[in-house]
Structure formats: structure tokens, C-alpha cells
Design a protein around this motif. Sequence first.
Motif, PDB file in Angstrom:
ATOM      1  N   ASN A  38      48.276  41.435   1.108  1.00 21.83           N
ATOM      2  CA  ASN A  38      47.541  41.090  -0.109  1.00 21.83           C
ATOM      3  C   ASN A  38      46.241  41.886  -0.195  1.00 21.83           C
ATOM      4  O   ASN A  38      45.770  42.451   0.792  1.00 21.83           O
ATOM      5  N   ILE A  39      45.638  41.874  -1.386  1.00 26.69           N
ATOM      6  CA  ILE A  39      44.426  42.658  -1.622  1.00 26.69           C
ATOM      7  C   ILE A  39      43.167  41.791  -1.591  1.00 26.69           C
ATOM      8  O   ILE A  39      42.082  42.282  -1.877  1.00 26.69           O
ATOM      9  N   GLY A  40      43.303  40.530  -1.220  1.00 32.15           N
ATOM     10  CA  GLY A  40      42.174  39.611  -1.246  1.00 32.15           C
ATOM     11  C   GLY A  40      41.316  39.643   0.003  1.00 32.15           C
ATOM     12  O   GLY A  40      41.599  40.343   0.983  1.00 32.15           O
ATOM     13  N   ALA A  41      40.245  38.849  -0.033  1.00 35.59           N
ATOM     14  CA  ALA A  41      39.237  38.852   1.030  1.00 35.59           C
ATOM     15  C   ALA A  41      39.789  38.426   2.386  1.00 35.59           C
ATOM     16  O   ALA A  41      39.384  38.964   3.422  1.00 35.59           O
ATOM     17  N   THR A  42      40.705  37.467   2.408  1.00 36.39           N
ATOM     18  CA  THR A  42      41.256  37.005   3.688  1.00 36.39           C
ATOM     19  C   THR A  42      41.960  38.147   4.406  1.00 36.39           C
ATOM     20  O   THR A  42      41.817  38.322   5.619  1.00 36.39           O
ATOM     21  N   ASN A  43      42.705  38.954   3.667  1.00 35.53           N
ATOM     22  CA  ASN A  43      43.392  40.076   4.294  1.00 35.53           C
ATOM     23  C   ASN A  43      42.423  41.195   4.652  1.00 35.53           C
ATOM     24  O   ASN A  43      42.595  41.877   5.662  1.00 35.53           O
ATOM     25  N   LEU A 128      34.783  25.202   2.068  1.00 31.27           N
ATOM     26  CA  LEU A 128      33.932  25.502   3.228  1.00 31.27           C
ATOM     27  C   LEU A 128      34.070  24.444   4.318  1.00 31.27           C
ATOM     28  O   LEU A 128      34.152  24.772   5.507  1.00 31.27           O
ATOM     29  N   ALA A 129      34.091  23.185   3.916  1.00 35.52           N
ATOM     30  CA  ALA A 129      34.209  22.099   4.889  1.00 35.52           C
ATOM     31  C   ALA A 129      35.542  22.169   5.623  1.00 35.52           C
ATOM     32  O   ALA A 129      35.601  22.011   6.854  1.00 35.52           O
ATOM     33  N   MET A 130      36.615  22.414   4.882  1.00 31.73           N
ATOM     34  CA  MET A 130      37.935  22.505   5.502  1.00 31.73           C
ATOM     35  C   MET A 130      38.043  23.735   6.403  1.00 31.73           C
ATOM     36  O   MET A 130      38.653  23.678   7.475  1.00 31.73           O
ATOM     37  N   ALA A 131      37.443  24.849   5.968  1.00 33.59           N
ATOM     38  CA  ALA A 131      37.486  26.070   6.780  1.00 33.59           C
ATOM     39  C   ALA A 131      36.788  25.837   8.118  1.00 33.59           C
ATOM     40  O   ALA A 131      37.248  26.304   9.168  1.00 33.59           O
ATOM     41  N   SER A 137      42.666  29.359   6.529  1.00 36.73           N
ATOM     42  CA  SER A 137      42.257  29.767   5.186  1.00 36.73           C
ATOM     43  C   SER A 137      43.096  29.108   4.092  1.00 36.73           C
ATOM     44  O   SER A 137      42.559  28.594   3.109  1.00 36.73           O
ATOM     45  N   SER A 138      44.406  29.127   4.246  1.00 34.51           N
ATOM     46  CA  SER A 138      45.271  28.598   3.190  1.00 34.51           C
ATOM     47  C   SER A 138      45.083  27.099   2.999  1.00 34.51           C
ATOM     48  O   SER A 138      45.030  26.610   1.864  1.00 34.51           O
ATOM     49  N   ARG A 189      45.171  31.004  12.181  1.00 28.64           N
ATOM     50  CA  ARG A 189      43.794  30.646  11.861  1.00 28.64           C
ATOM     51  C   ARG A 189      43.080  31.823  11.213  1.00 28.64           C
ATOM     52  O   ARG A 189      43.572  32.942  11.239  1.00 28.64           O
ATOM     53  N   ILE A 190      41.935  31.557  10.646  1.00 29.09           N
ATOM     54  CA  ILE A 190      41.166  32.571   9.917  1.00 29.09           C
ATOM     55  C   ILE A 190      40.893  33.779  10.826  1.00 29.09           C
ATOM     56  O   ILE A 190      40.449  33.629  11.963  1.00 29.09           O
ATOM     57  N   GLY A 191      41.211  34.965  10.281  1.00 31.12           N
ATOM     58  CA  GLY A 191      40.955  36.209  11.028  1.00 31.12           C
ATOM     59  C   GLY A 191      42.091  36.654  11.915  1.00 31.12           C
ATOM     60  O   GLY A 191      42.006  37.670  12.590  1.00 31.12           O
TER      61      GLY A 191
END
Length: 194
Positions: A38-43, A128-131, A137-138, A189-191
Motif C-alpha cells: 500500500n501507499i499509506g503511512a503504515t507501509n 492513538l489509545a488503541m495503538a 495499526s489495523s 504489530r506496528i512497524g
Amino acid sequence: MNGVYAAILGLLLGSIPFGLLLTRAAGLGDIRSIGSGNIGATNVLRTGNKKLAAATLALDFLKGAASVWLAAALFGPETAGVAAIAAVLGHCHPPWLAFRGGKGVATALGVFLALAWPVFVAAALTWLAMAKLVKISSASALTGMAVAALVALLWGGWPLFWPVALIVVYVALRHHENIARLIAGTEPRIGQGK
């Protein structure tokens, strides 16, 4: 016709692929060749460049907000919801990238701010709280989206709820693979990973 113009404006602004443009400009190649594709920030974060990921997040957010603000200013406030939906669709399906874009979360947050700031605040704080809590991320994004729809209904009734709800449902559909991995307990997980 104003609604058509607002939709075109939203689609065009929403389809600007900032994640791809920034990573290419930084010499990191094609972001679509790593992670989720994907082209979004997470990727973009998967490149290891946090500044580029933050810039992608901010620009995808701003293009969503700008779509709604500009449409309301140029074509009337009643076109804001149409522009909001179109901006998210443009991000998810940019015509210049064979209609394969991001999942729409940052752009959705931008349009939420422009439609009604309480919806944005509720979604962003939940995200933010869930992250911080689950570091997925999802899961964070989907929870924030669900809260956004609830707040839209309570805050603005049907005129605000319908565009927010359609965006939330569509963003959730874009996350169908993530949802399957969440259910299976295999979502990274994130990252990390996809």
C-alpha cells in the motif's frame, strides 16, 4: 452539478499518492514493492524512515481535509459529504496507480476534521489509545472508525452520519485481510510485517 464537481475535486485531491512520491524522492524506491504494497503511512513506516511515514500521514490527512473545505467553499456546504467520500475513494483507488492505493485511514481522519471536529477528535484519540494499548495499526484504525460513526450520529444526526458511515464501512472493507488476521491472531504489530 455542484455535487459532481465536488466529487471530481475530492477524487483528484484524494488520489495524490504522497507515500509513493515521498519514498521515491527519498531514494527508497517503490513503496508498493514492500510490506503490504500500500501507499499509506503504515507501509511507509516499514521502510524504517519515521519522518517519511509522519509526512505521509500528515499529507494524506491534509488532502482529505482540503477536499472537504474546498468543495464546501466552492460548491456549497451541502457538497461536503460527497467530497469527503470521493477523497477517500481517490486515495484508495488512484487512477494513475492502476486504482491500487492505500486503505484510507489518514484521509478519512482528514475529512472527519473538515466535516465535524468532534468526529475527528473521537476517532483520533481512540486510534492513538488503541495503538498504544495493542500496538496493532489495523485494530487501532478500525476501532477509531467505529467510534467516528457513533459520534457522527450523536453529534450531527443523519446529515453528518451518512457520509461518515459510508467512509467507515468502506475503510473496514479495505481492511478485510487485516480483519481475518486479527481473528486468527496473526496480525503483525506496528512497524513489522504486513
